[in-house]
Design a protein around this motif. Structure first.
Motif, PDB file in Angstrom:
ATOM      1  N   ILE A  27     -15.442  -3.621  22.423  1.00  0.00           N
ATOM      2  CA  ILE A  27     -16.134  -4.304  21.329  1.00  0.00           C
ATOM      3  C   ILE A  27     -15.287  -4.334  20.058  1.00  0.00           C
ATOM      4  O   ILE A  27     -15.717  -4.843  19.030  1.00  0.00           O
ATOM      5  N   GLU A  28     -14.075  -3.779  20.136  1.00  0.00           N
ATOM      6  CA  GLU A  28     -13.089  -3.813  19.060  1.00  0.00           C
ATOM      7  C   GLU A  28     -13.614  -3.211  17.758  1.00  0.00           C
ATOM      8  O   GLU A  28     -13.359  -3.712  16.673  1.00  0.00           O
ATOM      9  N   ILE A  62     -16.247 -10.351  24.897  1.00  0.00           N
ATOM     10  CA  ILE A  62     -15.434  -9.225  25.358  1.00  0.00           C
ATOM     11  C   ILE A  62     -14.551  -9.724  26.490  1.00  0.00           C
ATOM     12  O   ILE A  62     -15.045 -10.233  27.499  1.00  0.00           O
ATOM     13  N   LEU A  63     -13.255  -9.579  26.332  1.00  0.00           N
ATOM     14  CA  LEU A  63     -12.304 -10.032  27.333  1.00  0.00           C
ATOM     15  C   LEU A  63     -12.305  -9.086  28.524  1.00  0.00           C
ATOM     16  O   LEU A  63     -12.247  -7.867  28.366  1.00  0.00           O
ATOM     17  N   LYS A 158     -11.197   6.646  20.239  1.00  0.00           N
ATOM     18  CA  LYS A 158     -11.485   6.064  18.926  1.00  0.00           C
ATOM     19  C   LYS A 158     -12.792   5.299  18.885  1.00  0.00           C
ATOM     20  O   LYS A 158     -13.191   4.820  17.836  1.00  0.00           O
ATOM     21  N   GLY A 159     -13.436   5.120  20.032  1.00  0.00           N
ATOM     22  CA  GLY A 159     -14.661   4.337  20.041  1.00  0.00           C
ATOM     23  C   GLY A 159     -15.475   4.588  21.290  1.00  0.00           C
ATOM     24  O   GLY A 159     -15.118   5.404  22.138  1.00  0.00           O
ATOM     25  N   PHE A 160     -16.585   3.832  21.377  1.00  0.00           N
ATOM     26  CA  PHE A 160     -17.515   3.967  22.491  1.00  0.00           C
ATOM     27  C   PHE A 160     -17.421   2.744  23.398  1.00  0.00           C
ATOM     28  O   PHE A 160     -17.168   1.640  22.944  1.00  0.00           O
ATOM     29  N   SER A 161     -17.671   2.967  24.663  1.00  0.00           N
ATOM     30  CA  SER A 161     -17.716   1.887  25.646  1.00  0.00           C
ATOM     31  C   SER A 161     -18.803   2.237  26.658  1.00  0.00           C
ATOM     32  O   SER A 161     -18.908   3.386  27.086  1.00  0.00           O
TER      33      SER A 161
END
Length: 188
Positions: A27-28, A62-63, A158-161
């Protein structure tokens, strides 16, 4: 490029079943760390060990890459994001987490707050996030010291997925996907 909407068709099957801590969230949008007095990017407070950030952002393309190496995009509607967030909590998955979508579930990651941004201004704005309405935002407490020191503090994550099983509905197909001559098509 093809575009698919990710949907919940069968609530018994289609769901988010874990949240993964990742280096490059699809989700950048990265999570933030809590500092003692304020929230800052890349500032870490070992006492609180809290992360906050978007889990899903509606209508964000989302790619993805299919098994044959072909790129395509997916997205979630606001309604789907809300349904996934609610089901995640109702099924009590708040401690289900992985690192980089690995097979091994990790301990020490706890979803302690979760909400859907339902207006232009909400709690996420207090933390400096400019997210669209309908975003699923979460706050996680990290209780595993090794995970905190080896992954969060070092910036390896650095983030959530999300980890999910969902239906894909084709919304748009690319004309370049048609590799047939117009004469090859029949009336049917």
């Amino acid at each position: 490029m093809k575009l698919y909407e990710l949907k919940v068709e069968d609530e018994g099957i289609d769901e988010v079943f874990a949240i993964s801590l990742v280096e490059s969230p699809a989700i950048e949008s990265d999570f933030l760390f809590f500092n003692k007095e304020e929230l800052r990017f890349a500032k870490i407070d070992n006492e609180q060990r809290m992360l906050i950030g978007p889990i899903l952002i509606p209508d964000k393309k989302i790619l993805r890459i299919d098994g044959e190496g072909n790129p395509y995009h997916v997205f979630f509607t606001k309604d789907t994001v809300k349904k996934l967030a609610q089901n995640y909590l109702m099924k009590k998955y708040t401690d289900k987490a992985t690192i980089e979508h690995g097979d091994k579930k990790i301990k020490g990651v706890h979803l302690v707050e979760s909400w859907i941004k339902d207006g232009k201004l909400d709690k996420s704005n207090n933390y400096g996030m400019a997210l669209p309405e309908g975003s699923w935002v979460g706050m996680f407490k990290i209780t595993d010291e090794g995970l905190w020191n080896d992954y969060v503090k070092t910036g390896k994550v650095k983030g959530f997925s999300v980890e999910a099983l969902l239906e894909q509905k084709l919304v748009k197909a690319s004309l370049i996907d048609l590799d047939k001559n117009i004469d090859d098509f029949t009336e049917e």
